[in-house]
Enzyme design. Structure first.
Site, PDB file in Angstrom:
ATOM      1  N   ASP A 183       1.654  -7.461   2.616  1.00 46.62           N
ATOM      2  CA  ASP A 183       1.140  -6.099   2.630  1.00 46.62           C
ATOM      3  C   ASP A 183      -0.071  -6.071   3.551  1.00 46.62           C
ATOM      4  OD1 ASP A 183       2.353  -3.942   1.116  1.00 46.62           O
ATOM      5  OD2 ASP A 183       2.086  -5.160  -0.676  1.00 46.62           O
TER       6      ASP A 183
ATOM      7  N   SER B 187       4.590   1.513  -4.645  1.00 45.19           N
ATOM      8  CA  SER B 187       3.891   2.228  -3.589  1.00 45.19           C
ATOM      9  C   SER B 187       3.449   3.595  -4.095  1.00 45.19           C
ATOM     10  CB  SER B 187       4.796   2.320  -2.353  1.00 45.19           C
ATOM     11  OG  SER B 187       4.064   2.682  -1.208  1.00 45.19           O
TER      12      SER B 187
ATOM     13  N   HIS C 191       5.873  -5.455   1.779  1.00 47.04           N
ATOM     14  CA  HIS C 191       5.811  -4.232   0.991  1.00 47.04           C
ATOM     15  C   HIS C 191       7.183  -3.796   0.484  1.00 47.04           C
ATOM     16  CE1 HIS C 191       3.637  -0.513  -0.101  1.00 47.04           C
ATOM     17  NE2 HIS C 191       4.748   0.123   0.217  1.00 47.04           N
TER      18      HIS C 191
END
Length: 383
Positions: free
Chosen positions: A324, A234, A356
């Site tokens: 995601d 991320s 995620h």
């Protein structure tokens, strides 16, 4: 019984904590490098300052020109302006990864589980493994690394992990969860900590990660490591991609840079223009984004031609989860295409059934497709 050693290198003065003064930093580090040359390293067992001295010298070299801090940006990139209220509402959800998981009824439960999981596994790994903790690479309270697998051969291959959290959450202490499958296979693991926004701006944080990256490759060189892989999740993926600019490559030099063989970008943020306007990520502009830096801080607007040619860069592996959000899956695809446009070796991998968060939670498992890929990457060059 796990063995732990806490190493603390000499700390610089508080004026240098955020690297805000280019001149002061250069003069200070130059002086500290001279002092380091006179330190009786042999009397400071088990502390080995030799790679710290090399790291300091490289910091002086990388600071020769303030202009070198400007990334090589695409000339045709345009700044995204403020959205309408309707568009902003869409962006708020798209940039909220917990809203897209199908594992739990509410986003809060997704976050709570993730925080508990990574802490539990990281704590267990520290208790079970031989570690070397809190090694300074900079002067900030969080500018430290943890090493797992300290009892492996000195020249063991090195895997480096940078956690996510939108540049404002989490820490290295709860990010040791990928260690066990790799250490069990003879791969040393280094977890990088970093200062969090808003105590620093995102611009300052990228510079901080460049320093961490130099530290990593200096460490690898001094210990005879033949292969380094880096992974970021991320915000961590954003930091690695941003780090790999011309300034960084010039600072570390060709031989050290060549040690970096593979880069794993996992559910990353590669364009910060839209999230600049969201309150879910950038309330009160805690990231410090503006028209002057938003393109420079977006890897999709960076040039990567310096990673091609005779001194070729690492192989890139872009990963994203099926669950995601659309914007994260789109950024992954665009980042893969962007890297390939510079003829860089790159592959795009969409992992089914994951979101995620469990895309990296599962790095604690040997049978996770991403763990398998990382292990295979090391096996290609390990005798």
């Amino acid at each position: 019984m796990a063995k732990h050693s806490t190493i603390t290198f000499h700390r610089r003065g508080p004026l240098l904590i955020r690297y805000r003064s280019f001149v002061v930093c250069t003069l200070f580090v130059s002086g500290l490098a001279l002092v380091a040359d006179r330190l009786p390293v042999g009397e400071a067992e088990p502390l080995d300052l030799s790679f710290v001295k090399q790291f300091l010298r490289n910091r002086v070299a990388s600071s020769k020109s303030k202009a070198a801090c400007v990334a090589d940006m695409k000339s045709d990139a345009e700044i995204v302006g403020p959205p309408t209220a309707e568009t902003l509402a869409i962006w708020e959800k798209e940039y909220s990864p917990s809203a897209w998981s199908v594992r739990f009824p509410t986003p809060a439960e997704v976050i709570n589980y993730h925080v508990q999981f990574v802490k539990q596994v990281s704590d267990a790994n520290r208790a079970a493994m031989t570690t070397r903790l809190d090694i300074d690479y900079g002067s900030g309270e969080r500018e430290k690394v943890d090493i797992y697998g300290e009892d492996l051969p000195e020249d063991a291959p090195l895997f480096v992990y940078i956690h996510g959290g939108y540049w404002q959450m989490l820490e290295k202490e709860t990010s040791g969860y990928p260690a066990k499958p790799l250490v069990d296979r003879g791969i040393r693991v280094m977890i990088i900590g970093y200062e969090l926004c808003p105590s620093v701006t995102l611009d300052e944080l990228v510079n901080q990660i460049r320093v961490a990256g130099e530290f990593v490759l200096n460490y690898a060189t001094e210990h005879g490591v033949r292969q380094v892989a880096m992974a970021g999740h991320s915000a961590g993926a954003h930091l690695i991609a941003s780090m790999l600019d011309q300034q960084f490559k010039s600072a570390v030099g060709g031989e050290e840079f060549a040690l970096l063989k593979d880069v794993y970008l996992i559910s990353g943020v590669y364009d910060v223009q839209e999230l600049r306007y969201t309150t879910s990520v950038n309330r009160d502009n805690l990231l410090g984004l503006n028209d002057n830096n938003v393109l420079r801080l977006s890897p999709l607007s960076m040039g990567f031609s310096h990673l091609t040619g005779d001194a070729a860069g690492p192989r890139f592996h872009v990963y994203v989860a099926e669950h995601d959000s659309e914007v994260f899956r789109s950024m992954a695809s665009r980042m893969n295409n962007h890297l390939e446009s510079f003829t860089l070796p790159c592959d795009l991998n969409v992992l089914p059934g994951l979101d995620h968060f469990d895309i990296v939670e599962n790095l604690s498992k040997t049978d996770h497709p991403l763990t398998i890929a990382i292990l295979k990457g090391f096996d290609k060059t390990i005798d």
